[in-house]
Structure formats: structure tokens, C-alpha cells
Design an enzyme around this catalytic site. Sequence first.
Site, PDB file in Angstrom:
ATOM      1  N   GLU A 177       0.837  -1.329   0.143  1.00 50.47           N
ATOM      2  CA  GLU A 177      -0.019  -0.097   0.025  1.00 50.47           C
ATOM      3  C   GLU A 177       1.012   1.252   0.051  1.00 50.47           C
ATOM      4  O   GLU A 177       0.772   2.011   0.882  1.00 50.47           O
ATOM      5  CB  GLU A 177      -0.857  -0.103   1.254  1.00 50.47           C
ATOM      6  CG  GLU A 177      -1.893  -1.113   1.155  1.00 50.47           C
ATOM      7  CD  GLU A 177      -3.133  -0.922   2.375  1.00 50.47           C
ATOM      8  OE1 GLU A 177      -2.793  -0.510   3.148  1.00 50.47           O
ATOM      9  OE2 GLU A 177      -4.166  -1.699   1.919  1.00 50.47           O
ATOM     10  N   GLU A 384      -6.283  -8.141  -0.696  1.00 50.42           N
ATOM     11  CA  GLU A 384      -6.705  -7.836   0.760  1.00 50.42           C
ATOM     12  C   GLU A 384      -8.294  -7.349   0.507  1.00 50.42           C
ATOM     13  O   GLU A 384      -8.344  -6.601  -0.381  1.00 50.42           O
ATOM     14  CB  GLU A 384      -6.196  -6.523   1.530  1.00 50.42           C
ATOM     15  CG  GLU A 384      -4.711  -7.057   1.954  1.00 50.42           C
ATOM     16  CD  GLU A 384      -4.314  -5.672   2.616  1.00 50.42           C
ATOM     17  OE1 GLU A 384      -4.966  -5.089   3.222  1.00 50.42           O
ATOM     18  OE2 GLU A 384      -2.958  -5.507   2.630  1.00 50.42           O
TER      19      GLU A 384
HETATM   20  P1  P53 Z   1      -6.711  -2.477   9.749  1.00 47.61           P
HETATM   21  C1  P53 Z   1      -5.823   2.289   6.129  1.00 47.61           C
HETATM   22  C2  P53 Z   1      -6.481   2.039   5.001  1.00 47.61           C
HETATM   23  C3  P53 Z   1      -6.445   1.055   4.306  1.00 47.61           C
HETATM   24  C4  P53 Z   1      -5.857  -0.120   4.522  1.00 47.61           C
HETATM   25  O1  P53 Z   1      -6.511  -2.399   8.248  1.00 47.61           O
HETATM   26  C5  P53 Z   1      -4.948  -0.127   5.451  1.00 47.61           C
HETATM   27  C6  P53 Z   1      -4.777   0.854   6.478  1.00 47.61           C
HETATM   28  C7  P53 Z   1      -4.067   0.765   7.480  1.00 47.61           C
HETATM   29  O2  P53 Z   1      -4.588   0.510   8.641  1.00 47.61           O
HETATM   30  O3  P53 Z   1      -4.167  -1.275   5.801  1.00 47.61           O
HETATM   31  C8  P53 Z   1      -4.366  -2.385   5.039  1.00 47.61           C
HETATM   32  O4  P53 Z   1      -6.023  -3.832  10.378  1.00 47.61           O
HETATM   33  C9  P53 Z   1      -3.074  -3.146   5.385  1.00 47.61           C
HETATM   34  C10 P53 Z   1      -3.179  -4.009   6.563  1.00 47.61           C
HETATM   35  C11 P53 Z   1      -4.309  -3.924   7.442  1.00 47.61           C
HETATM   36  C12 P53 Z   1      -5.603  -3.991   6.601  1.00 47.61           C
HETATM   37  O5  P53 Z   1      -5.504  -2.982   5.942  1.00 47.61           O
HETATM   38  O6  P53 Z   1      -6.422  -1.387  10.149  1.00 47.61           O
HETATM   39  O7  P53 Z   1      -2.300  -3.618   4.272  1.00 47.61           O
HETATM   40  O8  P53 Z   1      -1.924  -4.297   7.101  1.00 47.61           O
HETATM   41  O9  P53 Z   1      -4.363  -4.684   8.432  1.00 47.61           O
HETATM   42  C13 P53 Z   1      -6.854  -3.686   7.350  1.00 47.61           C
HETATM   43  O10 P53 Z   1      -8.274  -2.969   9.960  1.00 47.61           O
END
Ligand code: P53
Length: 485
Positions: A177, A384
Site C-alpha cells: 500500500e 486484501e
Molecule cells: P486494519 C488503512 C486504510 C486501508 C488499508 O486494516 C489499511 C490501512 C492501515 O490500517 O491497511 C491495510 O488492520 C493493510 C493491512 C491492514 C488492513 O488494511 O487497520 O495492508 O496491514 O491490517 C486492515 O483494520
Amino acid sequence: MGLKLNDDFLWGGAIAAHQAEGAWNKDGKGVSIADILTAGANNKPREITDGVIEGLNYPNHHGIYFYETYKEDLALMAEMGFKAFRTSIAWTRIFPNGDDAEPNEAGLKFYDDLFDEMHKLGIEPVVTLNHFEMPYHLVKAYGGWSNRKLIDLFVKYATTVFTRYQDKVTYWMTHNEISNQANLTDDVMSEFMIWTNSGLQFAKDTTPEEKLAAMVQAAHFELVASAKAVKIGHEINPDFMIGGMLNVAPLYPASPKPADMLAMQKARQLHDWFSDVHIRGEYPAEFEAFAKRTGYRPDITAEDRNALREGIVDYLAVSYYNSTVIKAKSDRDTNLEDVKGYEIVPNPEIPVSDWGWGIDPQGLRYTLNELNDQYPDLPIMIVENGFGAYDEVVDGQVHDQYRIDYLKAHVAEVEKAVVNDGIPVIGYLSWGPIDIVSAGTGEMSKRYGYIYVDLDDMGEGSGERLRKDSFNWYKEVIASHGVNL
Ligand code: P53
């Protein structure tokens, strides 16, 4: 009923080392920038501490103990029929300080064992090189990615692991990201993301313009490092598929007002240059004009530009969670540097999660179409997507219908994008197939998994794994190639 996808579609899930492995100081591992993040909460940001401070709660120190439990955990993924599993290599297991002369053999050995185990189970590894976990020493001694020297240090790390795992890993991606740090509308989140992406920290009185300038220069070095790694990776093994990785969230204008449309477009362009550089090897015109106007990226050489052209990626890896609505703050024009010229506002048309993340499955199909219009025929892997939610265990069971609903709706849109729109999506790896520590908040209670992990926000609990209702749902989706949603 869903639409059937081909046999070679990569169904699976994704995690990151720092959110799962724990063992933060075992077998020679160095301190990463994730190891000094405290636990936050829903609406309470995580704190970046000056080194590890005794008595504070650092959830990444234990994660879900995946370093010890990976065999049992992967067996559960195999039970669901996973074709692929994404994780990252913790840079600090390989080069504990980031600038060590020699790699740490114990760290290299761990990933040998991990990838061997995956192959034993018929699961294809998909590997991120840099997932919010660079060595903390590189922040302290070099100023993080503000320093050009990081390019060579990253390339050395990438070369080491490409060489070591050349027969075990085909699918790679460089920086997780990379464009998150361009989310400059919110001060707290922007500081956090510039930390997780680039290891930069700012004095209290730093202006948004100064942050933008620092981010743009650091990101340039990250992109050059990525491109150089891609080139070397292809020399090591021409079959490698090395991707760039972005969070994609479609931007919608708050109204049909021309000022909102323009602000939305400029907000999008503030992210899109990352993918253009990865995929085309060039900064887009509006970014070059912005850099010239502002002087925000002073250090770019002819050699850099050449490296960018020589290191274009093989595919695009994306995360998708939500969409965003952009509203212009005034009726005047917005330029790329006017990060405070627009704001993010709620979307009254869609529901939100308990963490305020808008739930927008159609936005995923829209995004995949936009990406294919922008980069025709480039393979896209969804690495993801998922629903962070509170779960309740009742009699050893978790009835997570809300998660099934979210995933079902999103998978259905992916299938339409593939079958009806002809977009080359090569895989769907949902986020956190097993509960892990949240990146954004540090909570365990923000759960994404098909597999429940008995640990709470303080890291207490038995660590026991339970199959949630979504476990059986996903197993059936994979077995039916996406038909039985
Ligand atoms: P969490 C922000 C916005 C979009 C994706 O996020 C993001 C984030 C950072 O938090 O991160 C990705 O755990 C990232 C993962 C993360 C996942 O989204 O905050 O690549 O490491 O765990 C979900 O709910």
C-alpha cells in the site's frame, strides 16, 4: 448463485508478518517500526514511542504467535482449500538493523520452513517484501526513506530473499500500500501512514505542505528501490511475477458540482502517480507539473528515471475495503498540492462498519473496471478485502453472518468483473483469514478471520483457534469455484 471462475484462480487469504508472527526479538530479529507502535483503540490512534518502553502494550510483539503456530494455522487454511496465501517477510528477521553486512541465517531459515510447509499443503506463497515493518534502526540512523541510501539497503534485502527463495516463491510484491501515505486530509492518520510507509516523523508544527513535500521525496526513493528490485528479481528468476501494491478506494464526488468533481479528480491523481510509476515507469504529466511548480521532489536523477523505466511490474496487487467521498472546501479550483482544499465526507448511501469503514461492494467492481481502463490487460490480484468486526463466541461457536454477507457481496462483484467485464483478475486473497492484530488500531478485537483466535486486546487468552461460520462458507466458495456464494 455466483459466476464460476477458472480452476487456476488463486483463492486464499493474506496476512503480514508483523501482525501475526510475534516473536519480535527471537532468533536474532531486530526491532521494526511496528514494534514500537502501542495498541490504540477504535477511534484512538496508536502511539509511536521512542524505542520500546517497559510497561506499554505493544501488540505486535506477540501477534497471534504465528511464528510458533504456522503449521497448525496453515493446515486450517488448507482445510478451507486455499490455493494461495499471502504473507510478508519481516525485513528485520533478515537484516535486523537494515544495514548489516550479512543476513541473519535464522531468519532466512524460518521463511524456508514456512514456504516449504505451504508447498507441502499445495498452497502458493504470495510474498510482500515491505509491509509496514522496516527496521527501526534505519529510522534512527538514516531518517527512514528521506535518505537515498535506503534504496541500496532495500535492494540488498530484496536480492537476498529473491535469491534464497527463487525456487519457492513466484508471486512477489514490493511495498505494501505504497500510496496510503498520500492520504493527507486527516492529520492523525496521515502521520501514522507516513510512519508505516516511510518511517518519517515530524515536529508538532510541521505544516501539511511540508509533510506532503517530505512524503513525495521519500516515495520517490521507495519507487526507485522497488523498480531496481523488480529488475534484479527478473534476472534472478525470469518467471517471477513481481507486483506493485496499492490500496484502491474509489473516490466519489460529494455532489455534481464542478468544484467537487475537480477536487475528486485531484484527490485521485494524488494517489495515481504511484501506480503509473510502477506500471508505466513514468510519473504522469500532472504530477511532473506539480513537482515542478512546488519543488517538492528535488532529488531525482536521470539514473533514477532510467531505473523506473527498467523496473516495471508484472501485475498490480490491490487491497479494497471501502470507498471515499470527496468534497471541495470552496468553489475555487483545487490543485494537486491543495491537500487541504478538499475533505472526506460520509456517504449517506451506504452502511458503515463499527470502525466507520463504508461498505461498498459495487465500488469494487467499479474500481476493477477503472483500473483495467487505465492499465488495459494488466493482471490484477486482489490481495486484501474483508470485514473487520467484533465477534462473540457462544458455546465455542462464532456465528459471523455479517462477515459472510460482506464477503459474499464483494466476491460476487469480483466474479462479475471477471466474467461479465473481462477483467484479468487472477486471485482473491481475503484479509486476515485468521484473526490478527489490526494494523490501524493495534486491536485484536477488530477481527477479519474465518478462524477465531482466543486473544484479547491486552494479548490475554488461550490462543486457541476456532472455525467460525464463515470458515465453512469460504470452503464451499472455493470448492465450487465461486458458484456457491
Ligand atoms: P486494519 C488503512 C486504510 C486501508 C488499508 O486494516 C489499511 C490501512 C492501515 O490500517 O491497511 C491495510 O488492520 C493493510 C493491512 C491492514 C488492513 O488494511 O487497520 O495492508 O496491514 O491490517 C486492515 O483494520
